[in-house]
Design a protein around this motif. Structure first.
Motif, PDB file in Angstrom:
ATOM      1  N   MET A   1      23.523  25.962  66.269  1.00 28.78           N
ATOM      2  CA  MET A   1      23.656  26.757  67.311  1.00 28.78           C
ATOM      3  C   MET A   1      24.999  27.550  67.599  1.00 28.78           C
ATOM      4  SD  MET A   1      22.034  27.605  70.170  1.00 28.78           S
ATOM      5  CE  MET A   1      20.737  26.297  70.463  1.00 28.78           C
ATOM      6  N   THR A   2      24.628  28.841  67.853  1.00 25.95           N
ATOM      7  CA  THR A   2      25.733  30.007  68.269  1.00 25.95           C
ATOM      8  C   THR A   2      26.203  29.539  69.283  1.00 25.95           C
ATOM      9  OG1 THR A   2      24.813  31.347  66.773  1.00 25.95           O
ATOM     10  CG2 THR A   2      26.467  32.308  68.147  1.00 25.95           C
ATOM     11  N   HIS A   3      27.701  29.586  69.560  1.00 26.98           N
ATOM     12  CA  HIS A   3      28.050  28.918  71.037  1.00 26.98           C
ATOM     13  C   HIS A   3      28.132  30.340  71.943  1.00 26.98           C
ATOM     14  CE1 HIS A   3      30.556  27.254  73.811  1.00 26.98           C
ATOM     15  NE2 HIS A   3      31.493  28.158  73.648  1.00 26.98           N
ATOM     16  N   LEU A   4      28.617  31.781  71.337  1.00 29.62           N
ATOM     17  CA  LEU A   4      28.605  32.762  72.101  1.00 29.62           C
ATOM     18  C   LEU A   4      27.838  33.976  71.588  1.00 29.62           C
ATOM     19  CD1 LEU A   4      30.310  34.439  74.302  1.00 29.62           C
ATOM     20  CD2 LEU A   4      32.153  34.671  72.621  1.00 29.62           C
ATOM     21  N   SER A   5      27.335  34.607  72.395  1.00 26.96           N
ATOM     22  CA  SER A   5      26.560  35.910  71.842  1.00 26.96           C
ATOM     23  C   SER A   5      27.169  36.939  72.708  1.00 26.96           C
ATOM     24  CB  SER A   5      24.949  35.927  72.288  1.00 26.96           C
ATOM     25  OG  SER A   5      24.326  34.865  71.466  1.00 26.96           O
ATOM     26  N   ILE A   6      27.825  38.110  71.781  1.00 24.73           N
ATOM     27  CA  ILE A   6      28.221  39.050  72.730  1.00 24.73           C
ATOM     28  C   ILE A   6      27.378  40.617  72.559  1.00 24.73           C
ATOM     29  CG2 ILE A   6      30.321  40.789  72.473  1.00 24.73           C
ATOM     30  CD1 ILE A   6      31.719  38.235  71.308  1.00 24.73           C
ATOM     31  N   ILE A   7      26.716  41.044  73.543  1.00 30.58           N
ATOM     32  CA  ILE A   7      25.916  42.244  73.452  1.00 30.58           C
ATOM     33  C   ILE A   7      26.630  43.464  73.786  1.00 30.58           C
ATOM     34  CG2 ILE A   7      23.889  43.271  74.408  1.00 30.58           C
ATOM     35  CD1 ILE A   7      22.951  40.285  75.053  1.00 30.58           C
ATOM     36  N   VAL A   8      26.514  44.482  73.017  1.00 32.51           N
ATOM     37  CA  VAL A   8      27.260  45.773  73.043  1.00 32.51           C
ATOM     38  C   VAL A   8      26.115  46.821  73.300  1.00 32.51           C
ATOM     39  CG1 VAL A   8      28.988  47.251  72.267  1.00 32.51           C
ATOM     40  CG2 VAL A   8      29.234  45.024  71.840  1.00 32.51           C
ATOM     41  N   PRO A   9      25.602  47.299  74.150  1.00 32.94           N
ATOM     42  CA  PRO A   9      24.763  48.402  74.297  1.00 32.94           C
ATOM     43  C   PRO A   9      25.405  49.631  74.104  1.00 32.94           C
ATOM     44  CG  PRO A   9      25.297  47.717  76.699  1.00 32.94           C
ATOM     45  CD  PRO A   9      26.171  46.759  75.735  1.00 32.94           C
ATOM     46  N   ALA A  10      24.838  50.643  73.376  1.00 35.29           N
ATOM     47  CA  ALA A  10      25.496  51.799  72.982  1.00 35.29           C
ATOM     48  C   ALA A  10      24.290  52.968  73.130  1.00 35.29           C
ATOM     49  CB  ALA A  10      26.000  51.762  71.723  1.00 35.29           C
ATOM     50  N   TYR A  11      24.663  54.006  73.769  1.00 35.82           N
ATOM     51  CA  TYR A  11      23.872  55.432  73.592  1.00 35.82           C
ATOM     52  C   TYR A  11      24.786  56.501  73.608  1.00 35.82           C
ATOM     53  CZ  TYR A  11      20.937  59.089  75.522  1.00 35.82           C
ATOM     54  OH  TYR A  11      20.443  60.237  75.413  1.00 35.82           O
ATOM     55  N   ASN A  12      24.424  57.284  72.448  1.00 36.90           N
ATOM     56  CA  ASN A  12      25.350  58.346  72.387  1.00 36.90           C
ATOM     57  C   ASN A  12      26.883  58.067  72.258  1.00 36.90           C
ATOM     58  OD1 ASN A  12      23.048  60.013  71.882  1.00 36.90           O
ATOM     59  ND2 ASN A  12      23.364  60.838  73.409  1.00 36.90           N
ATOM     60  N   GLU A  13      27.376  57.034  71.675  1.00 39.27           N
ATOM     61  CA  GLU A  13      29.029  56.732  71.696  1.00 39.27           C
ATOM     62  C   GLU A  13      29.600  56.956  70.789  1.00 39.27           C
ATOM     63  OE1 GLU A  13      30.405  55.577  74.220  1.00 39.27           O
ATOM     64  OE2 GLU A  13      29.083  54.856  75.862  1.00 39.27           O
TER      65      GLU A  13
ATOM     66  N   LYS B   1      20.002  51.294  79.671  1.00 33.89           N
ATOM     67  CA  LYS B   1      21.105  50.306  79.324  1.00 33.89           C
ATOM     68  C   LYS B   1      20.407  48.878  79.513  1.00 33.89           C
ATOM     69  CE  LYS B   1      25.586  48.618  80.580  1.00 33.89           C
ATOM     70  NZ  LYS B   1      27.005  49.267  81.410  1.00 33.89           N
ATOM     71  N   GLY B   2      19.597  48.803  80.577  1.00 34.35           N
ATOM     72  CA  GLY B   2      19.412  47.495  80.945  1.00 34.35           C
ATOM     73  C   GLY B   2      18.066  47.071  79.758  1.00 34.35           C
ATOM     74  N   HIS B   3      17.049  47.969  79.599  1.00 37.95           N
ATOM     75  CA  HIS B   3      16.582  47.645  78.337  1.00 37.95           C
ATOM     76  C   HIS B   3      17.167  47.374  76.997  1.00 37.95           C
ATOM     77  CE1 HIS B   3      13.758  48.559  74.879  1.00 37.95           C
ATOM     78  NE2 HIS B   3      12.794  48.213  75.643  1.00 37.95           N
ATOM     79  N   ALA B   4      18.292  47.996  76.885  1.00 37.46           N
ATOM     80  CA  ALA B   4      19.138  47.714  75.670  1.00 37.46           C
ATOM     81  C   ALA B   4      19.806  46.076  75.640  1.00 37.46           C
ATOM     82  CB  ALA B   4      20.264  48.561  75.570  1.00 37.46           C
ATOM     83  N   ILE B   5      20.030  45.936  76.916  1.00 43.10           N
ATOM     84  CA  ILE B   5      20.815  44.425  77.091  1.00 43.10           C
ATOM     85  C   ILE B   5      19.487  43.480  77.084  1.00 43.10           C
ATOM     86  CG2 ILE B   5      21.951  42.863  78.601  1.00 43.10           C
ATOM     87  CD1 ILE B   5      23.549  45.778  79.546  1.00 43.10           C
ATOM     88  N   LEU B   6      18.458  43.775  77.594  1.00 40.62           N
ATOM     89  CA  LEU B   6      17.506  42.886  77.531  1.00 40.62           C
ATOM     90  C   LEU B   6      16.997  42.633  76.249  1.00 40.62           C
ATOM     91  CD1 LEU B   6      14.693  41.264  78.484  1.00 40.62           C
ATOM     92  CD2 LEU B   6      13.558  43.668  78.517  1.00 40.62           C
ATOM     93  N   GLN B   7      16.991  43.467  75.197  1.00 40.89           N
ATOM     94  CA  GLN B   7      16.793  43.202  73.739  1.00 40.89           C
ATOM     95  C   GLN B   7      17.788  42.361  73.261  1.00 40.89           C
ATOM     96  OE1 GLN B   7      13.696  44.225  72.779  1.00 40.89           O
ATOM     97  NE2 GLN B   7      13.775  45.019  74.954  1.00 40.89           N
ATOM     98  N   GLY B   8      19.087  42.654  73.635  1.00 38.85           N
ATOM     99  CA  GLY B   8      20.102  41.578  72.940  1.00 38.85           C
ATOM    100  C   GLY B   8      20.043  40.451  73.638  1.00 38.85           C
ATOM    101  N   VAL B   9      19.554  40.168  74.832  1.00 38.96           N
ATOM    102  CA  VAL B   9      19.449  38.834  75.399  1.00 38.96           C
ATOM    103  C   VAL B   9      18.273  38.130  74.773  1.00 38.96           C
ATOM    104  CG1 VAL B   9      18.541  37.704  77.461  1.00 38.96           C
ATOM    105  CG2 VAL B   9      20.440  39.213  77.508  1.00 38.96           C
ATOM    106  N   LEU B  10      17.254  38.789  74.300  1.00 41.56           N
ATOM    107  CA  LEU B  10      16.088  38.315  73.793  1.00 41.56           C
ATOM    108  C   LEU B  10      16.252  37.608  72.234  1.00 41.56           C
ATOM    109  CD1 LEU B  10      13.105  40.655  74.901  1.00 41.56           C
ATOM    110  CD2 LEU B  10      13.580  38.365  75.454  1.00 41.56           C
ATOM    111  N   ALA B  11      17.187  38.380  71.695  1.00 38.02           N
ATOM    112  CA  ALA B  11      17.622  38.069  70.142  1.00 38.02           C
ATOM    113  C   ALA B  11      18.880  37.106  70.323  1.00 38.02           C
ATOM    114  CB  ALA B  11      18.139  39.353  69.610  1.00 38.02           C
ATOM    115  N   ALA B  12      19.475  36.928  71.415  1.00 40.23           N
ATOM    116  CA  ALA B  12      20.525  35.960  71.349  1.00 40.23           C
ATOM    117  C   ALA B  12      20.331  34.433  71.013  1.00 40.23           C
ATOM    118  CB  ALA B  12      21.517  36.198  72.735  1.00 40.23           C
ATOM    119  N   LYS B  13      21.346  34.006  70.344  1.00 38.52           N
ATOM    120  CA  LYS B  13      21.283  32.810  70.060  1.00 38.52           C
ATOM    121  C   LYS B  13      22.238  31.592  70.845  1.00 38.52           C
ATOM    122  CE  LYS B  13      19.447  33.717  65.599  1.00 38.52           C
ATOM    123  NZ  LYS B  13      19.805  33.825  64.022  1.00 38.52           N
ATOM    124  N   GLY B  14      23.171  32.386  71.380  1.00 40.99           N
ATOM    125  CA  GLY B  14      24.451  31.669  71.952  1.00 40.99           C
ATOM    126  C   GLY B  14      24.252  30.939  73.189  1.00 40.99           C
ATOM    127  N   ASP B  15      25.041  29.709  73.390  1.00 44.28           N
ATOM    128  CA  ASP B  15      24.891  28.880  74.641  1.00 44.28           C
ATOM    129  C   ASP B  15      25.112  29.811  75.871  1.00 44.28           C
ATOM    130  OD1 ASP B  15      23.854  26.590  73.411  1.00 44.28           O
ATOM    131  OD2 ASP B  15      25.959  26.253  72.592  1.00 44.28           O
TER     132      ASP B  15
END
Length: 235
Positions: A1-13, A73-87
């Motif tokens: 189990m991954t302890h920490l998930s860090i999500i970085v949304p990016a658009y034209n960065e 940005k909200g959609h990007a973070i949602l995709q990250g949350v759905l994929a995240a394995k962290g506690d």
């Protein structure tokens, strides 16, 4: 189990993410143990995708989620949350306004107090702002916070700070059935958190203004209108 998930949304960065992501990857390898970095490319039309790939191509703890149409940005973070394995799941802006060391600050606070939602705050008297936003942006931010708190009663001083963390269970719940995917999504997730009576803490952080904002001249009008529409949808 991954302890920490860090999500970085990016658009034209492409001009800002190189320095930040390089710092984040190196910092995480040196200061974190059980973690994953999920970068979500939100339909960038510049070279953001390739810049990200060049940085993380050999990093086992980092991965890219990519799609071709900008959805907010909200959609990007949602995709990250759905994929995240962290506690514990957090998201942090790609512009470099928040140094990766603030991740350890937030994580330590979560581990000590088990707060459901932790929000980075630039408004606390204990926050350290090394470079302020231009006056126009500060005024707009103040109006946004007042208006949002009036509509949604979330009682949060810094709604738009791009640094927020959640326990895994809370993140999966409040991002479920998200209705707002652009500037308003921060307000929606915190409104849902209040409705669920989750514990929320505003964490003082170190922050600096970075040039390159995506906000356009007429965006504030649409943001305030969309906030009103969003509130009506929750009646």
């Amino acid at each position: 189990m991954t302890h920490l998930s860090i999500i970085v949304p990016a658009y034209n960065e492409e001009t800002r993410i190189r320095k930040f992501l390089t710092e984040l990857v190196e910092f995480s390898k040196n200061r974190l143990e059980d973690y994953e970095i999920i970068i979500v490319n939100d339909g960038s039309t510049d070279n953001t995708r390739q810049v990200i790939r060049n940085i993380i191509y050999n990093e086992k703890h980092a991965r890219l989620i990519n799609y071709n149409t900008n959805k907010g940005k909200g959609h990007a973070i949602l995709q990250g949350v759905l994929a995240a394995k962290g506690d514990f799941i957090l998201f942090i802006d790609a512009d470099g306004s928040i140094h990766p060391r603030e991740i350890v600050h937030m994580l330590n606070y979560y581990q000590k107090y088990k707060i459901d939602v932790i929000i980075g705050s630039r408004k606390s008297s204990s926050s350290y702002i090394t470079m302020h936003q231009p006056l126009q942006r500060r005024i707009l931010s103040k109006i946004f916070n007042l208006y949002s708190n009036l509509l949604f009663r979330v009682r949060i001083n810094d709604l738009l700070c791009g640094f927020k963390g959640f326990s895994k269970e809370v993140a999966k719940n409040i991002f479920k059935n998200l209705r707002a995917f652009r500037w308003e999504f921060d307000v929606e997730i915190l409104y849902k958190a209040r409705k669920e009576k989750y514990k929320i803490f505003e964490l003082p952080i170190e922050w600096k203004h970075e040039e390159g904002s995506k906000i356009k001249t007429l965006d504030p009008i649409f943001i305030f209108l969309n906030l009103l529409i969003l509130r009506l949808r929750y009646l």
